[in-house]
Write a protein that holds these residues in place. Structure first.
Motif, PDB file in Angstrom:
ATOM      1  N   ALA A 247     -25.832 -31.493  11.424  1.00  0.00           N
ATOM      2  CA  ALA A 247     -26.853 -32.531  11.495  1.00  0.00           C
ATOM      3  C   ALA A 247     -27.150 -33.089  10.109  1.00  0.00           C
ATOM      4  O   ALA A 247     -27.282 -34.307   9.923  1.00  0.00           O
ATOM      5  N   LEU A 248     -27.264 -32.201   9.118  1.00  0.00           N
ATOM      6  CA  LEU A 248     -27.553 -32.649   7.754  1.00  0.00           C
ATOM      7  C   LEU A 248     -26.383 -33.454   7.190  1.00  0.00           C
ATOM      8  O   LEU A 248     -26.589 -34.484   6.538  1.00  0.00           O
ATOM      9  N   GLN A 249     -25.169 -33.009   7.448  1.00  0.00           N
ATOM     10  CA  GLN A 249     -23.986 -33.734   6.976  1.00  0.00           C
ATOM     11  C   GLN A 249     -23.980 -35.157   7.536  1.00  0.00           C
ATOM     12  O   GLN A 249     -23.743 -36.133   6.821  1.00  0.00           O
ATOM     13  N   GLU A 250     -24.241 -35.291   8.844  1.00  0.00           N
ATOM     14  CA  GLU A 250     -24.251 -36.607   9.479  1.00  0.00           C
ATOM     15  C   GLU A 250     -25.424 -37.446   8.991  1.00  0.00           C
ATOM     16  O   GLU A 250     -25.299 -38.665   8.824  1.00  0.00           O
ATOM     17  N   TRP A 251     -26.562 -36.797   8.796  1.00  0.00           N
ATOM     18  CA  TRP A 251     -27.736 -37.523   8.292  1.00  0.00           C
ATOM     19  C   TRP A 251     -27.437 -38.124   6.924  1.00  0.00           C
ATOM     20  O   TRP A 251     -27.759 -39.292   6.668  1.00  0.00           O
ATOM     21  N   ALA A 252     -26.823 -37.337   6.045  1.00  0.00           N
ATOM     22  CA  ALA A 252     -26.506 -37.827   4.704  1.00  0.00           C
ATOM     23  C   ALA A 252     -25.530 -38.998   4.773  1.00  0.00           C
ATOM     24  O   ALA A 252     -25.718 -40.019   4.105  1.00  0.00           O
ATOM     25  N   ALA A 253     -24.496 -38.865   5.604  1.00  0.00           N
ATOM     26  CA  ALA A 253     -23.513 -39.946   5.731  1.00  0.00           C
ATOM     27  C   ALA A 253     -24.159 -41.195   6.321  1.00  0.00           C
ATOM     28  O   ALA A 253     -23.899 -42.316   5.868  1.00  0.00           O
TER      29      ALA A 253
END
Length: 223
Positions: free
Chosen positions: A159-165
């Motif tokens: 979730a954090l990876q996608e949020w950052a992207a």
């Protein structure tokens, strides 16, 4: 000039599309491997934007979630995998126009092709009938996925990876900042940082679990 087959027109209209300019719909179903100048690529470019705005509109109206969580759901709803899933459910594969080689290579079941053509059809719907009609159709076709809550329950690190992207940020960076206790009962504290956003920490009995806790804490604070 090739005409839109009657059974394909009937299929499109039975699924909510309104066909006026038949040649455009034929192009939306045509893969570049056929060598035809009119294929789905330009329509897919447009349909991708139509889909994103239509889904964002649905999420904004039906959720009080903060921007970060809305972005996560949006990314899940407009993903290639989701578009291909919708396409399969509509029976799109039977109406694709492919070269013999692309067919032999499995193009009719390709997630990339199905997803792209699904978006191309949305582009055609907008050009032929206006944005409101395209948006309303997205809300109908995507409703089961939207109402199921798909895209909400993700592993915190994913979730954090996608949020950052999704927010045009650098990938999150994880760092072990403390290790305590004996080997058989060690405790790790990990800090996760996203450049120009902030940081959070998590503590657990393994490095991997501590990273997960840190990611969850970050999303709780900034997502």
């Amino acid at each position: 000039m090739t005409a839109l087959p009657a059974h394909t027109r009937a299929w499109l209209e039975a699924r909510g599309f309104t066909v006026r300019e038949a040649s455009m719909w034929l192009a939306a179903l045509t893969h570049g491997s056929t060598g035809e100048a009119a294929n789905y690529e330009r329509l897919e470019f447009l349909g991708d934007r139509v889909l994103g705005l239509a889904v964002a509109h649905w999420l904004y109206n039906r959720s009080e979630a903060p921007e970060g969580k809305l972005a996560l759901r949006l990314n899940a709803m407009v993903s290639r995998a989701m578009c291909a899933e919708i396409a399969r459910g509509l029976g799109l594969r039977e109406h694709l126009r492919l070269s013999k080689q692309a067919e032999a290579d499995g193009g009719r079941d390709s997630e990339n092709i199905l997803g792209d053509v699904m978006e191309a059809l949305l582009g055609a719907q907008m050009l032929d009938n206006g944005f409101d009609a395209a948006r309303d159709l997205v809300h109908v076709l995507w409703r089961p996925a939207l109402e199921s809550g798909e895209g909400k329950a993700k592993h915190p690190k994913s979730a954090l990876q996608e949020w950052a992207a999704g927010n045009q940020r650098r990938p999150p960076e994880y760092e072990v900042v403390d290790r305590s206790g004996p080997d058989h009962a060690a405790r790790f504290t990990v800090r996760v940082r996203v450049h120009k956003v902030g940081e959070a920490e998590g503590t657990a009995s393994s490095k991997q679990e501590a990273e997960t806790e840190a990611a969850a804490a970050f999303m709780e604070r900034f997502g």
